[in-house]
Scaffold this motif. Structure first.
Motif, PDB file in Angstrom:
ATOM      1  N   GLU A 117      -2.241   6.750  -6.953  1.00 14.92           N
ATOM      2  CA  GLU A 117      -3.338   5.906  -7.423  1.00 14.92           C
ATOM      3  C   GLU A 117      -3.712   6.186  -8.865  1.00 14.92           C
ATOM      4  O   GLU A 117      -4.056   5.277  -9.609  1.00 14.92           O
ATOM      5  CB  GLU A 117      -4.571   6.107  -6.516  1.00 14.92           C
ATOM      6  CG  GLU A 117      -4.925   4.869  -5.753  1.00 14.92           C
ATOM      7  CD  GLU A 117      -6.144   5.043  -4.884  1.00 14.92           C
ATOM      8  OE1 GLU A 117      -7.261   4.810  -5.393  1.00 14.92           O
ATOM      9  OE2 GLU A 117      -5.969   5.415  -3.719  1.00 14.92           O
ATOM     10  N   ILE A 151       1.937   1.854  -3.615  1.00 18.12           N
ATOM     11  CA  ILE A 151       0.818   2.427  -4.374  1.00 18.12           C
ATOM     12  C   ILE A 151       0.659   3.904  -4.035  1.00 18.12           C
ATOM     13  O   ILE A 151       0.481   4.741  -4.928  1.00 18.12           O
ATOM     14  CB  ILE A 151      -0.492   1.661  -4.105  1.00 18.12           C
ATOM     15  CG1 ILE A 151      -0.396   0.247  -4.657  1.00 18.12           C
ATOM     16  CG2 ILE A 151      -1.689   2.390  -4.712  1.00 18.12           C
ATOM     17  CD1 ILE A 151      -1.525  -0.658  -4.221  1.00 18.12           C
ATOM     18  N   ASP A 175      -3.793   3.490 -11.861  1.00 16.81           N
ATOM     19  CA  ASP A 175      -4.994   3.309 -12.697  1.00 16.81           C
ATOM     20  C   ASP A 175      -4.652   3.417 -14.189  1.00 16.81           C
ATOM     21  O   ASP A 175      -5.109   2.612 -14.993  1.00 16.81           O
ATOM     22  CB  ASP A 175      -6.059   4.359 -12.360  1.00 16.81           C
ATOM     23  CG  ASP A 175      -7.005   3.910 -11.272  1.00 16.81           C
ATOM     24  OD1 ASP A 175      -6.795   2.813 -10.728  1.00 16.81           O
ATOM     25  OD2 ASP A 175      -7.955   4.657 -10.971  1.00 16.81           O
ATOM     26  N   TYR A 206       0.827  -1.208   0.000  1.00 17.45           N
ATOM     27  CA  TYR A 206       0.000   0.000   0.000  1.00 17.45           C
ATOM     28  C   TYR A 206       0.866   1.265   0.000  1.00 17.45           C
ATOM     29  O   TYR A 206       0.481   2.284  -0.572  1.00 17.45           O
ATOM     30  CB  TYR A 206      -0.980  -0.004   1.169  1.00 17.45           C
ATOM     31  CG  TYR A 206      -2.121  -0.963   0.945  1.00 17.45           C
ATOM     32  CD1 TYR A 206      -2.920  -0.874  -0.181  1.00 17.45           C
ATOM     33  CD2 TYR A 206      -2.397  -1.977   1.856  1.00 17.45           C
ATOM     34  CE1 TYR A 206      -3.956  -1.763  -0.399  1.00 17.45           C
ATOM     35  CE2 TYR A 206      -3.430  -2.868   1.643  1.00 17.45           C
ATOM     36  CZ  TYR A 206      -4.205  -2.752   0.520  1.00 17.45           C
ATOM     37  OH  TYR A 206      -5.235  -3.625   0.303  1.00 17.45           O
TER      38      TYR A 206
END
Length: 177
Positions: free
Chosen positions: A49, A44, A53, A41
């Motif tokens: 994010e 990321i 994506d 996490y």
């Protein structure tokens, strides 16, 4: 009376052994899982994010990436069962194949990244213990399991996509008739 005493002692012994096993997990695998998940996490969050994506949307355009890199990233970043939400990036006729690839990868990933599918860890550790007793390396098993998993998910994804498109075309012809 001896039988009742024996039964009572062994009954409690069963729960004591279970407690020892549980504490072994609490001091061994659970902290490892938490640190690995936190690391994932953090990566990321560091990358962003939106960038993640965009990378996933790019992967979804190409069959080889859609059924290799995309399921790997989904399983490593979101773990089982959230990994299947990456299906939102693929076309409707590709969703069954993506799901097939992702669900097939939650098992091979367990040796290297146990947090990704902790429920499967017990099965993997059982196999790994047998491999170690036979004199082989557990890390070698984990790497081979992972690499074979990548090949298998790619093949499954491609075959399932082709079958899905064939069946959808067949149903469309039947609906027109």
């Amino acid at each position: 009376m001896k039988y009742i005493e024996w039964a009572g002692k062994n009954f409690i012994g069963l729960f004591e052994a279970g407690g020892e096993q549980f504490m072994g997990y609490m001091t061994g695998i659970v902290p490892l899982l938490i640190v690995l998940l936190t690391f994932t996490y953090s990566v990321i969050a560091f990358i962003g994010e939106e960038r993640v994506d965009r990378a996933i949307r790019y992967c979804s355009k190409y069959m080889i990436l859609r059924y290799s890199l995309m399921p790997i990233l989904a399983v490593l970043m979101l773990t089982n069962p959230m990994a299947y939400t990456f299906g939102k990036f693929v076309k409707e006729e590709e969703k069954p194949a993506f799901y097939d690839a992702a669900v097939s990868f939650v098992h091979p990933v367990t040796g290297l990244f146990p947090y990704a599918n902790a429920g499967e860890l017990f099965v993997y550790l059982g196999i790994a213990n047998g491999v170690m007793e036979a004199g082989y390396s557990q890390s070698s098993l984990a790497v081979r399991y992972f690499l074979v998993g990548v090949v298998v998910i790619l093949m499954r994804g491609i075959v399932t996509e082709r079958l899905t498109k064939f069946m959808m075309a067949k149903e469309a012809k039947k609906a027109q008739a």
